[in-house]
Design a protein around this motif. Structure first.
Motif, PDB file in Angstrom:
ATOM      1  N   ALA A 218       0.856  -1.192   0.000  1.00 54.41           N
ATOM      2  CA  ALA A 218       0.000   0.000   0.000  1.00 54.41           C
ATOM      3  C   ALA A 218       0.887   1.235   0.000  1.00 54.41           C
ATOM      4  N   PHE A 219       0.592   2.168  -0.896  1.00 57.93           N
ATOM      5  CA  PHE A 219       1.372   3.405  -1.020  1.00 57.93           C
ATOM      6  C   PHE A 219       0.457   4.592  -0.761  1.00 57.93           C
TER       7      PHE A 219
ATOM      8  N   ILE B  61     -15.020   3.424   2.081  1.00 59.71           N
ATOM      9  CA  ILE B  61     -14.000   2.968   1.128  1.00 59.71           C
ATOM     10  C   ILE B  61     -14.548   2.959  -0.294  1.00 59.71           C
ATOM     11  N   THR B  62     -13.769   3.464  -1.214  1.00 63.59           N
ATOM     12  CA  THR B  62     -14.062   3.341  -2.641  1.00 63.59           C
ATOM     13  C   THR B  62     -12.845   2.718  -3.318  1.00 63.59           C
ATOM     14  N   ILE B  63     -13.052   1.629  -4.037  1.00 70.62           N
ATOM     15  CA  ILE B  63     -11.943   0.919  -4.709  1.00 70.62           C
ATOM     16  C   ILE B  63     -12.160   0.986  -6.222  1.00 70.62           C
TER      17      ILE B  63
ATOM     18  N   SER C  23      -4.635  -0.881  -7.906  1.00 73.33           N
ATOM     19  CA  SER C  23      -5.977  -0.411  -7.564  1.00 73.33           C
ATOM     20  C   SER C  23      -5.858   0.898  -6.793  1.00 73.33           C
ATOM     21  N   CYS C  24      -6.762   1.826  -7.079  1.00 74.68           N
ATOM     22  CA  CYS C  24      -6.837   3.074  -6.310  1.00 74.68           C
ATOM     23  C   CYS C  24      -7.876   2.902  -5.206  1.00 74.68           C
ATOM     24  N   VAL C  25      -7.472   3.189  -3.986  1.00 78.66           N
ATOM     25  CA  VAL C  25      -8.374   3.046  -2.841  1.00 78.66           C
ATOM     26  C   VAL C  25      -8.504   4.412  -2.164  1.00 78.66           C
ATOM     27  N   THR C  26      -9.717   4.932  -2.120  1.00 78.97           N
ATOM     28  CA  THR C  26      -9.985   6.198  -1.425  1.00 78.97           C
ATOM     29  C   THR C  26     -10.639   5.875  -0.089  1.00 78.97           C
TER      30      THR C  26
ATOM     31  N   ILE D 181      -2.996   2.054  -4.174  1.00 81.69           N
ATOM     32  CA  ILE D 181      -2.672   3.482  -4.092  1.00 81.69           C
ATOM     33  C   ILE D 181      -3.699   4.102  -3.145  1.00 81.69           C
ATOM     34  N   LEU D 182      -3.269   4.386  -1.899  1.00 79.39           N
ATOM     35  CA  LEU D 182      -4.183   4.838  -0.857  1.00 79.39           C
ATOM     36  C   LEU D 182      -4.257   6.362  -0.802  1.00 79.39           C
TER      37      LEU D 182
END
Length: 621
Positions: free
Chosen positions: A482-483, A528-530, A538-541, A511-512
């Motif tokens: 996780a970055f 969470i939104t993936i 994957s982009c994770v908000t 990508i956090l």
């Protein structure tokens, strides 16, 4: 509704009402200790009381309680809730959301409001505890040399106990403070018969005539009158803990009648016995009750101070989430109460500041001059933000919003002008503290924006990087990494450096991007939104409200992500001051100093330290 459910609902309402008496009204409930005394001292200038002075000052105090606290805060401001939460940051969030990109000045107003709140939080414990302990001098003059040491010992003990939380003792706050209000009401009621004519102070003409007839002395007295409404901001700030209904009920059923009776009783007693001006509050009671009253007043001021300290922790947390202050370690002190938090750094800074002002001013009378500016300034900020909310959120016409808000703003500006006369006599203290804090907040916000721009300028677009990574010959290793990034469209620096120097890429990469919303709390379903970019990326908000403590691993686990073997890659920034950037060098250095004090992202987001990999990067600011 079943009878048992209705009974439980009523029981819960009255429990909240009683709890609000202890937490919300502790500050305003200790004002009778010093408000009338200081107002009359300012009015008389040490030349003796007149009947006109007593009627005028009591009238001003009563109408300040009616106009500022009852009409403005209890009936109007408390309507401006942000999903049930109140306080300056909530009002800022509402106003900024309504104005959108054009609301930059709202943040500045919020900074000033928060800074003045800190000034209030420093002076409130000092003046409250000092004014209570000073009552010992009436028991016997032999106590006089010990007033300052006893006050300092109480304050140091109070701040030292903060790390243990207030959940256990808070259950006693409500009953003790309610008893305090009842005793205050009885003390005042017992002396109204000294001169029943004092009831005429409800006629505002007495207050107006006093102001018009006393020139500068009248303005000085007006500044001291405002001491009677200190703590009004707490009604709004603590709305999320108790609710609008219980706070309003407590005000009308107990607090307002008790305060009015006490001030009227003090006024009637002084009309009959002007020589009691030295400490009219304690002299309401017979000699045998003096020591018990001093002890009860001390407990009441400790409770009032506790409420202010707890509010400071809450305001600091909100300010951090809104990007106004650096990250600081926040500890929970209760498993069940969301509002029970402790911020060690703020606690000890606050203690140092409180001890400083106690030693500097030495008495509650000297501190009274410093008190009003912080409170009146904060109220002016609230009125200004309330106009925006009434206009843009409640959809009032600008004319109606101005018609309702402008009178309060005008009154508070008059109070602010009156308190400005005390600038050289202590008023400089909260202003100096406020100016320093606004400078720090503005520097932090501006510097963080410049760093974000610099990082964005350096970075490769994420879409381009993922394309290169998928087609390149970088070695793949099993597991998930996780970055963290503040700019989700750019490739995180830690990811770029990991590939560049270690020449490896994990099989799965998150990508956090952590977002603080302008609402107090975010529902778990919206946390969470993936968004899947490729098989490997994957982009994770992750969204948190500004009242929440961000726990990143827990949030990811709640979304079904496997966090057991997750490695977190963070960028450790080394900042260097540069005259070529957008801020002066002195401000660069201030930002670097603030950044140095900030809590590590791993601790702030509750990431286990054994799962963190940090990669350094130098940035000029």
């Amino acid at each position: 509704m079943p009878a048992s459910t209705e009974h439980d609902s009523k029981t819960g309402f009255w429990a909240l009402t009683l709890g609000s008496v202890g937490v919300v009204y502790g500050d305003i409930g200790t004002s009778p200790l010093y408000a009338l005394k200081e107002s009359l001292h300012a009015a008389s200038g040490g030349h003796g009381l007149t009947r006109e002075m007593v009627f005028g000052v009591v009238s001003l105090i009563l109408w300040a309680l009616i106009l500022i606290v009852t009409l403005k805060y209890v009936l109007i401001v408390m309507r401006a809730d942000n999903d049930g939460e109140g306080g300056t940051p909530s009002l800022v969030a509402l106003a900024q959301r309504a104005l959108g990109h054009s609301g930059g000045f709202v943040i500045v107003l919020g900074m000033v409001g928060v800074a003045l709140f800190y000034g209030d939080a420093i002076i409130t414990p000092a003046i409250s505890v000092l004014s209570a302990v000073e009552g010992l001098k009436l028991v016997t003059p032999a106590f006089e040399p010990y007033v300052l040491p006893i006050s300092l010992a109480i304050l140091i003990g109070l701040f030292a106990a903060q790390s243990h939380g207030t959940a256990r003792v808070a259950t006693f706050f409500g009953p003790i403070t309610a008893f305090w209000f009842v005793v205050m009401a009885l003390g005042g009621l017992g002396h109204i018969a000294d001169d029943p004519g004092i009831l005429g102070a409800f006629n505002p003409a007495h207050g107006v005539a006093f102001l018009l007839g006393h020139g500068t002395a009248g303005l000085l007295a007006l500044g001291a009158v405002f001491l009677a409404v200190t703590g009004a901001e707490a009604l709004y700030a603590d709305m999320g803990h108790f609710g609008r209904g219980p706070i309003r009920t407590a005000w009308f059923a107990l607090v307002l009648p008790a305060l009015a009776l006490n001030y009227l009783g003090q006024g009637a007693m002084l009309l009959a016995h002007p020589e009691r001006i030295e400490n009219p509050f304690f002299l309401l009671y017979p000699a045998w009750a003096l020591l018990p009253m001093v002890l009860l007043a001390t407990v009441a001021t400790i409770i009032a101070s506790q409420a202010v300290i707890t509010g400071t922790f809450s305001i600091t947390q909100q300010a951090m989430q809104l990007g106004l202050l650096p990250r600081m370690r926040v500890q929970r002190t209760s498993e069940t109460e969301k509002g029970q938090i402790y911020i060690p750094r703020v606690n000890w800074w606050l203690l140092i500041a409180v001890v400083f002002v106690v030693v500097l001013f030495k008495s509650s009378s000297a501190l009274a001059a410093a008190y009003g500016i912080a409170v009146t300034g904060d109220m002016v900020i609230t009125a200004s933000l309330l106009f925006i909310v009434a206009w843009r959120v409640w959809r009032w016409s600008p004319a109606l919003a101005a018609l309702v808000i402008a009178p309060f703003l005008l009154i508070e500006l008059v109070f602010l002008s009156a308190n400005a006369l005390k600038l050289l006599h202590g008023g400089w203290v909260p202003l100096t503290i406020g100016a320093a804090l606004v400078t720090a907040m503005w520097t932090w916000r501006r510097g963080s924006g410049l760093i974000a721009e610099e990082i964005h300028r350096r970075r490769v677009p994420l879409s381009e990087f993922t394309r290169m990574a998928e087609t390149g010959s970088v070695q793949r290793v099993p597991g998930t990494a996780a970055f963290l990034t503040g700019t989700p469209g750019d490739t995180p620096g830690a990811l770029m450096h990991n590939v560049k120097h270690n020449r490896v890429l994990h099989a799965h990469n998150l990508i956090l991007h952590v977002v603080t919303e302008d609402q107090p709390r975010v529902p778990e379903a919206e946390r969470i939104t993936i968004r899947k970019l490729t098989d490997a990326f994957s982009c994770v908000t992750v969204r948190f409200g500004f009242m929440e403590l961000p726990d990143l691993p827990r949030a990811l686990a709640s979304a079904g992500l496997d966090t057991g073997n997750l490695s977190y890659f963070l960028t450790r920034r080394v900042l260097v001051a540069s005259p070529e950037t957008g801020m002066p060098v002195w401000q660069d250095r201030l930002y670097i100093a603030l950044a140095w004090t900030a809590t590590d992202a791993s601790r702030y987001f509750r990431i286990p330290v054994d799962r963190v990999v940090e990669i350094g990067a130098q940035i000029k600011i």
